[in-house]
Design an enzyme around this catalytic site. Sequence first.
Site, mmCIF file in Angstrom:
data_model
loop_
_atom_site.group_PDB
_atom_site.id
_atom_site.type_symbol
_atom_site.label_atom_id
_atom_site.label_comp_id
_atom_site.label_asym_id
_atom_site.label_seq_id
_atom_site.Cartn_x
_atom_site.Cartn_y
_atom_site.Cartn_z
ATOM 1 N N SER A 147 49.647 -96.664 -23.911
ATOM 2 C CA SER A 147 49.921 -97.930 -24.621
ATOM 3 C C SER A 147 50.581 -98.869 -23.628
ATOM 4 O O SER A 147 51.196 -98.415 -22.648
ATOM 5 C CB SER A 147 50.885 -97.698 -25.779
ATOM 6 N N TYR A 160 59.036 -94.123 -28.554
ATOM 7 C CA TYR A 160 57.583 -94.343 -28.520
ATOM 8 C C TYR A 160 57.182 -94.818 -27.116
ATOM 9 O O TYR A 160 56.261 -94.281 -26.505
ATOM 10 C CB TYR A 160 57.160 -95.362 -29.588
HETATM 11 N N1 LIG Z 1 47.138 -99.273 -32.924
HETATM 12 C C1 LIG Z 1 47.797 -99.749 -31.860
HETATM 13 O O1 LIG Z 1 48.298 -100.909 -31.830
HETATM 14 C C2 LIG Z 1 47.921 -98.902 -30.632
HETATM 15 C C3 LIG Z 1 48.350 -99.512 -29.439
HETATM 16 C C4 LIG Z 1 48.522 -98.733 -28.302
HETATM 17 C C5 LIG Z 1 48.250 -97.383 -28.360
HETATM 18 N N2 LIG Z 1 47.829 -96.808 -29.527
HETATM 19 C C6 LIG Z 1 47.595 -95.368 -29.527
HETATM 20 O O2 LIG Z 1 46.295 -95.097 -29.998
HETATM 21 C C7 LIG Z 1 46.258 -93.770 -30.526
HETATM 22 C C8 LIG Z 1 45.505 -93.776 -31.844
HETATM 23 O O3 LIG Z 1 46.228 -94.551 -32.793
HETATM 24 P P1 LIG Z 1 45.553 -95.470 -33.895
HETATM 25 O O4 LIG Z 1 46.068 -96.824 -33.693
HETATM 26 O O5 LIG Z 1 44.119 -95.218 -33.979
HETATM 27 O O6 LIG Z 1 46.321 -94.911 -35.188
HETATM 28 P P2 LIG Z 1 45.821 -94.188 -36.504
HETATM 29 O O7 LIG Z 1 44.725 -94.947 -37.148
HETATM 30 O O8 LIG Z 1 47.075 -93.900 -37.278
HETATM 31 O O9 LIG Z 1 45.206 -92.810 -35.970
HETATM 32 C C9 LIG Z 1 46.001 -91.761 -35.529
HETATM 33 C C10 LIG Z 1 45.157 -90.503 -35.518
HETATM 34 O O10 LIG Z 1 45.976 -89.424 -35.095
HETATM 35 C C11 LIG Z 1 45.874 -88.377 -36.042
HETATM 36 N N3 LIG Z 1 47.119 -87.653 -36.129
HETATM 37 C C12 LIG Z 1 48.354 -88.130 -36.461
HETATM 38 N N4 LIG Z 1 49.235 -87.150 -36.505
HETATM 39 C C13 LIG Z 1 48.568 -85.997 -36.192
HETATM 40 C C14 LIG Z 1 48.936 -84.642 -36.080
HETATM 41 N N5 LIG Z 1 50.194 -84.242 -36.289
HETATM 42 N N6 LIG Z 1 47.986 -83.741 -35.752
HETATM 43 C C15 LIG Z 1 46.692 -84.125 -35.556
HETATM 44 N N7 LIG Z 1 46.286 -85.408 -35.635
HETATM 45 C C16 LIG Z 1 47.218 -86.319 -35.956
HETATM 46 C C17 LIG Z 1 45.534 -89.049 -37.347
HETATM 47 O O11 LIG Z 1 44.808 -88.195 -38.207
HETATM 48 P P3 LIG Z 1 45.418 -87.330 -39.430
HETATM 49 O O12 LIG Z 1 46.410 -88.198 -40.136
HETATM 50 O O13 LIG Z 1 44.188 -87.008 -40.233
HETATM 51 O O14 LIG Z 1 46.014 -86.133 -38.802
HETATM 52 C C18 LIG Z 1 44.607 -90.163 -36.879
HETATM 53 O O15 LIG Z 1 43.280 -89.672 -36.760
HETATM 54 C C19 LIG Z 1 47.713 -93.294 -30.617
HETATM 55 O O16 LIG Z 1 47.989 -92.431 -29.540
HETATM 56 C C20 LIG Z 1 48.509 -94.584 -30.465
HETATM 57 O O17 LIG Z 1 49.788 -94.361 -29.913
HETATM 58 C C21 LIG Z 1 47.648 -97.527 -30.651
#
Ligand SMILES: NC(=O)c1ccc[n+]([C@@H]2O[C@H](COP(=O)([O-])OP(=O)(O)OC[C@H]3O[C@@H](n4cnc5c(N)ncnc54)[C@H](OP(=O)(O)O)[C@@H]3O)[C@@H](O)[C@H]2O)c1
Length: 273
Positions: A147, A160
Amino acid sequence: MSEQIMNTSSKGTALITGASSGIGAIYADRLARRGYDLILVARDRERLGAVAKGLTDETGRSVEIIGADLNNKPDLARVEQALRTDASITMLVNNAGVAATSTLLESDVDKMDEMITLNVRALTRLTYAAAPGLVARGGGTIINIASIVGVRPEALNGVYGGTKAFVLALSMSLQKELAEKNVRVQAVLPGATATDLWGKAGLPVEHLPSEIVMPADDMVDAALAGLDQGELITIPSLPDAADWEAYEAARQKLIPNLSHRVPAARYRAAAAA
Ligand SMILES: NC(=O)c1ccc[n+]([C@@H]2O[C@H](COP(=O)([O-])OP(=O)(O)OC[C@H]3O[C@@H](n4cnc5c(N)ncnc54)[C@H](OP(=O)(O)O)[C@@H]3O)[C@@H](O)[C@H]2O)c1
């Protein structure tokens, strides 16, 4: 498992964590269309099953799911085992992660601990499980979703930011170590991306200024374009790649002076006073 899902036109299998929603589900879509078979990992088996069925119907690729809570050691061990034993795996996308937007004084330390466990421990163990097989099979790709808070920890919650700085540092180290083994490690540093992550962290994405929030499809397509261009660090928002190169050049300039037998003159002067 590998025999069932391999076919001659496949680019091998990509294992994607956090593929039940958001960025991970889009990687699943894009990689299936690029010819990868998939293993999708997350806790929510129902959502994973729906993603898998949609992709199999649309692309004809083989899509397997592993329901696993990566914060649960036996569950994590099952995913590690798949990475160690499935010789069809050519790519690991370490995407599963959670965020926090609260300050230290407002945060529950147990939640911080859970975030470290997922964002750092699980990612590390999965990387360690995948890398030897990729090396042994002559190459592969690891995509680590970090990130921009990895280089801007003041922006959100510091733990984070710290977890994402870890992902960036580990990726940079592995880029060096695995380059000669034909294993590419790409660190992706998204800015704010429109997913449920924000709502889960207590700040719905609609509350952010819309001009800083990228649609998740665009973010993943940009990150994959960066991969295709051979980038090791991809910041989808950054207009001018030279800005990152200047940042990196400043870091490189420090390197010859980061370890010396004697303290710097300014500290010796202070001790003598
Ligand atoms: N959105 C942003 O602004 C942003 C910016 C920078 C980086 N990121 C990074 O991008 C990545 C994906 O995030 P996203 O934005 O797509 O969020 P998201 O829609 O909340 O997706 C997160 C995913 O991780 C899974 N997950 C969460 N806890 C888990 C656990 N304990 N075991 C297994 N799977 C788990 C969730 O599935 P389940 O709930 O089904 O387990 C979901 O599929 C993350 O690493 C985040 O830090 C996001």
